[in-house]
Design a protein around this motif. Structure first.
Motif, PDB file in Angstrom:
ATOM      1  N   VAL A 282     -26.260  -3.623  22.138  1.00 22.48           N
ATOM      2  CA  VAL A 282     -26.752  -3.557  23.334  1.00 22.48           C
ATOM      3  C   VAL A 282     -28.110  -4.184  23.738  1.00 22.48           C
ATOM      4  N   ASP A 283     -28.140  -5.229  24.574  1.00 21.80           N
ATOM      5  CA  ASP A 283     -29.444  -5.694  24.805  1.00 21.80           C
ATOM      6  C   ASP A 283     -30.177  -4.979  25.925  1.00 21.80           C
ATOM      7  N   THR A 284     -31.203  -4.171  25.477  1.00 18.88           N
ATOM      8  CA  THR A 284     -31.778  -3.377  26.264  1.00 18.88           C
ATOM      9  C   THR A 284     -32.395  -3.978  27.554  1.00 18.88           C
ATOM     10  N   VAL A 285     -33.202  -5.140  27.332  1.00 14.74           N
ATOM     11  CA  VAL A 285     -33.778  -5.991  28.386  1.00 14.74           C
ATOM     12  C   VAL A 285     -33.003  -6.541  29.374  1.00 14.74           C
ATOM     13  N   LYS A 286     -31.758  -6.852  28.954  1.00  9.70           N
ATOM     14  CA  LYS A 286     -30.519  -7.392  29.885  1.00  9.70           C
ATOM     15  C   LYS A 286     -30.201  -6.161  30.757  1.00  9.70           C
ATOM     16  N   VAL A 287     -29.781  -5.030  30.039  1.00 11.22           N
ATOM     17  CA  VAL A 287     -29.503  -3.928  30.726  1.00 11.22           C
ATOM     18  C   VAL A 287     -30.331  -3.527  31.691  1.00 11.22           C
ATOM     19  N   ALA A 288     -31.554  -3.137  31.583  1.00 11.53           N
ATOM     20  CA  ALA A 288     -32.774  -2.950  32.409  1.00 11.53           C
ATOM     21  C   ALA A 288     -32.924  -4.016  33.510  1.00 11.53           C
ATOM     22  N   ASP A 289     -32.749  -5.096  33.251  1.00  8.56           N
ATOM     23  CA  ASP A 289     -32.721  -6.047  34.313  1.00  8.56           C
ATOM     24  C   ASP A 289     -31.503  -5.904  35.238  1.00  8.56           C
TER      25      ASP A 289
END
Length: 172
Positions: free
Chosen positions: A86-93
């Motif tokens: 999981v790309d946490t930055v992508k998910v947060a955005d």
């Protein structure tokens, strides 16, 4: 070496967490039966080997600490293909969060009622916001944890969306 699931040992199916998942699945009309694995499957790779499937067919239930603007913290469930990180930055955005970080075992247990390695997509103590990895749609059947490291159930991408109320997302 591939281990094929065998007849279900009673203790796993009688475990309260597995019973909670079974009740939730039944309430949602899920037809797939909980399968008990010979060995614990705490990772997608272990589950895939035990089931004789590709790791991408494992729907990992990953719990994250989600931080809303202003500091509120909550749990976020990401159902992702076992082939992805999981790309946490992508998910947060994607969902308007300040940050998303992997939750520690205590946070996971407190928010879901399940230990890491057995977190299912349903029957959480506090139902979280949920994202479902769109890459799982490539498979007719995927496998998800059923409340215990030895328990899994077959499902589909569409069914995961339905039973979790999750949002489709590219999470990797």
């Amino acid at each position: 070496m591939t281990h094929v699931p065998t007849a279900a040992p009673e203790p796993v199916l009688d475990h309260p967490a597995v019973q909670r998942v079974a009740a939730a699945l039944s309430a949602f009309g899920v037809r797939g039966t909980i399968t008990v694995l010979d060995d614990a499957a705490r990772t997608a790779r272990q589950a895939a080997v035990a089931l004789g499937v590709d790791p991408a067919q494992i729907a990992n239930s990953l719990v994250f600490k989600a931080h809303r603007p202003g500091g509120a913290e909550e749990s976020l469930l990401v159902l992702t293909s076992g082939a992805h990180r999981v790309d946490t930055v992508k998910v947060a955005d994607l969902i308007g969060l300040e940050t998303v970080e992997r939750a520690d075992p205590q946070f996971v247990l407190e928010h879901t009622g399940f230990p890491i390695g057995g977190v299912p997509p349903v029957a959480h103590l506090r139902p979280p916001a949920t994202l479902v990895d769109v890459s799982l749609a490539r498979y007719d059947r995927v496998w998800a944890a059923a409340g215990h490291p030895h328990a899994v159930f077959p499902t589909s991408y569409d069914e995961l969306l339905r039973i979790t109320g999750g949002q489709p997302a590219e999470v990797a």
